[in-house]
Write an enzyme that holds these catalytic residues in place. Structure first.
Site, PDB file in Angstrom:
ATOM      1  N   PRO A  35      41.279  38.588  39.626  1.00  0.00           N
ATOM      2  CA  PRO A  35      40.815  37.198  39.675  1.00  0.00           C
ATOM      3  C   PRO A  35      39.299  37.158  39.555  1.00  0.00           C
ATOM      4  CG  PRO A  35      41.279  37.982  41.893  1.00  0.00           C
ATOM      5  CD  PRO A  35      41.680  39.092  40.954  1.00  0.00           C
TER       6      PRO A  35
ATOM      7  N   GLN B 171      46.516  33.324  44.115  1.00  0.00           N
ATOM      8  CA  GLN B 171      45.650  33.765  45.208  1.00  0.00           C
ATOM      9  C   GLN B 171      45.173  32.593  46.060  1.00  0.00           C
ATOM     10  OE1 GLN B 171      41.410  35.400  44.916  1.00  0.00           O
ATOM     11  NE2 GLN B 171      42.575  37.285  45.235  1.00  0.00           N
TER      12      GLN B 171
ATOM     13  N   CYS C 183      35.911  38.071  48.226  1.00  0.00           N
ATOM     14  CA  CYS C 183      34.915  37.264  47.524  1.00  0.00           C
ATOM     15  C   CYS C 183      33.549  37.381  48.208  1.00  0.00           C
ATOM     16  CB  CYS C 183      35.340  35.802  47.483  1.00  0.00           C
ATOM     17  SG  CYS C 183      34.140  34.718  46.669  1.00  0.00           S
TER      18      CYS C 183
ATOM     19  N   LYS D  56      43.728  41.490  48.531  1.00  0.00           N
ATOM     20  CA  LYS D  56      42.606  42.197  47.907  1.00  0.00           C
ATOM     21  C   LYS D  56      41.445  42.190  48.896  1.00  0.00           C
ATOM     22  CE  LYS D  56      40.029  42.438  43.516  1.00  0.00           C
ATOM     23  NZ  LYS D  56      38.597  42.230  43.845  1.00  0.00           N
TER      24      LYS D  56
ATOM     25  N   ASN E 102      39.770  49.327  42.504  1.00  0.00           N
ATOM     26  CA  ASN E 102      39.044  48.316  41.732  1.00  0.00           C
ATOM     27  C   ASN E 102      37.548  48.591  41.863  1.00  0.00           C
ATOM     28  OD1 ASN E 102      38.044  44.982  42.337  1.00  0.00           O
ATOM     29  ND2 ASN E 102      38.536  45.764  40.319  1.00  0.00           N
ATOM     30  N   GLY E 103      36.843  48.488  40.741  1.00  0.00           N
ATOM     31  CA  GLY E 103      35.393  48.630  40.789  1.00  0.00           C
ATOM     32  C   GLY E 103      34.844  49.713  39.895  1.00  0.00           C
TER      33      GLY E 103
ATOM     34  N   GLY F 100      38.406  43.877  36.451  1.00  0.00           N
ATOM     35  CA  GLY F 100      37.841  42.530  36.456  1.00  0.00           C
ATOM     36  C   GLY F 100      36.943  42.304  35.253  1.00  0.00           C
TER      37      GLY F 100
END
Length: 345
Positions: A32, A93, A123, A165, A225-226, A249
């Site tokens: 997202p 989400q 976030c 997440k 992730n990342g 992402g």
């Protein structure tokens, strides 16, 4: 709180389950990204192949019960069995901190057609974190647990999985394992770990070694992730974290074919490398699609935002295209400059 034996609301459909990796094919999910990846962009990216599932931009939950139209606006795919036109599952989400209101709205989301609900604990936006949302909750594992438990309990009678997440923490990683354990105990069925803290934002490097530490204490699937920009980055992430399932992402915007390349790699097939011109052609396709959802000036702004992200992956070539396009004020101007750049490439 919602009673655990409450019946599904009108409009509820029997959901599918969370995607599970096979013995030879890893999960590659589309992350997202608020104000960046909407339904139109999800459609275009997932058409390129290799994607296991997507997660929507968050629906912000405060003190109101949202009507179904709010969920349909963020995720119009809910009207099509929660699938993109290419057939890739879309998870909805939610972001918030009030357990009761999250639970109430999760049930509305289910009645609107959600098959999987995801909770945002990652976030980094200041406006979100000022109001105890996103990554700011990671300072309080007990509140992470309360929020996730309320939603899991609300969705369980409906047969709808809850995923989450999270980042590694707010300022540091001290509570990373506590937060992961809290989410598991609350009842999530899958966890994506963005391997940076809120304070780190999007600055490299990602701490993939922490994904390994979190996976060790989890009994549910974990995705990394990342900072996975290329197949080589993916291979390094797997080597460090021990995790082969990933969520992409910004990379999805800069190389929408990386998901397919990862699957080719694991299948032992020849990997088809991405060329910069392909990405620009996809951007032109995006500009040419009908999009009544936003005005031309918004679309021009989003195109420039996309071009800025391309610089992170494609370096000087993308810098030159951005410099040529940054003063464009209309879609036609942008398409003209992009077509010219493609011909030169």
């Amino acid at each position: 709180m919602i009673h655990p034996t409450a019946k599904p609301e009108e409009g509820y459909h029997q959901p599918s389950t969370v995607a599970v990796p096979s013995a030879c094919s890893p999960l590659v999910a589309l992350a997202p990204m608020e104000g960046v990846i909407d339904a139109l962009t999800r459609d275009l990216i997932t058409r390129q192949g290799g994607w296991s599932f997507c997660v929507t931009e968050f629906v912000r939950i405060t003190q109101d019960k949202q009507p179904r139209r709010v969920f349909h606006r963020i995720c119009p795919e809910l009207r099509q069995n929660a699938l993109t036109p290419a057939g890739v599952p879309v998870h909805l989400q939610l972001l918030g901190s009030d357990p009761e209101m999250l639970a109430i709205n999760a049930r509305v989301a289910a009645s609107a057609g959600a098959k999987v609900v995801d909770l945002n604990f990652g976030c980094p936006a200041k406006t979100v974190n000022r109001h105890l949302g996103g990554a700011s909750l990671l300072r309080y594992p007990e509140q992470v647990y309360a929020a996730a438990r309320a939603v899991a309990d609300a969705l369980r009678p409906l047969g709808i999985p809850l995923t989450a997440k999270m980042r590694l923490g707010y300022q540091d990683t001290e509570l990373a394992l506590d937060n992961a354990r809290a989410l598991q105990e609350a009842g999530i069925s899958q966890l994506v770990v963005h391997a940076r803290t809120k304070v780190q934002g999007y600055k490299p490097p990602a701490q993939w070694e922490w994904v390994a530490r979190i996976a060790e204490v989890m009994d549910v699937p974990v995705l990394a992730n990342g900072e996975i920009w290329t197949l080589e980055d993916y291979q390094r992430c797997v080597a460090v974290s021990g995790i082969r399932d990933v969520m992409l992402g910004r990379t999805a915007m800069t190389d929408p074919w990386l998901a397919r390349q990862i699957r080719q790699h694991h299948a032992g097939e020849a990997v088809t490398a991405t060329e910069f011109g392909q990405v620009l052609q996809l951007l032109v396709q995006w500009l040419q699609q009908p999009a009544q959802a936003y005005q031309e000036d918004v679309r021009v702004m989003r195109t420039k935002q996309w071009l800025v992200m391309l610089r992170l992956r494609w370096g000087e070539a993308a810098h030159q295209v951005f410099d040529a396009c940054k003063r464009c004020e209309t879609e036609d101007e942008l398409i003209g400059f992009l077509d010219q750049a493609i011909r030169i490439l």
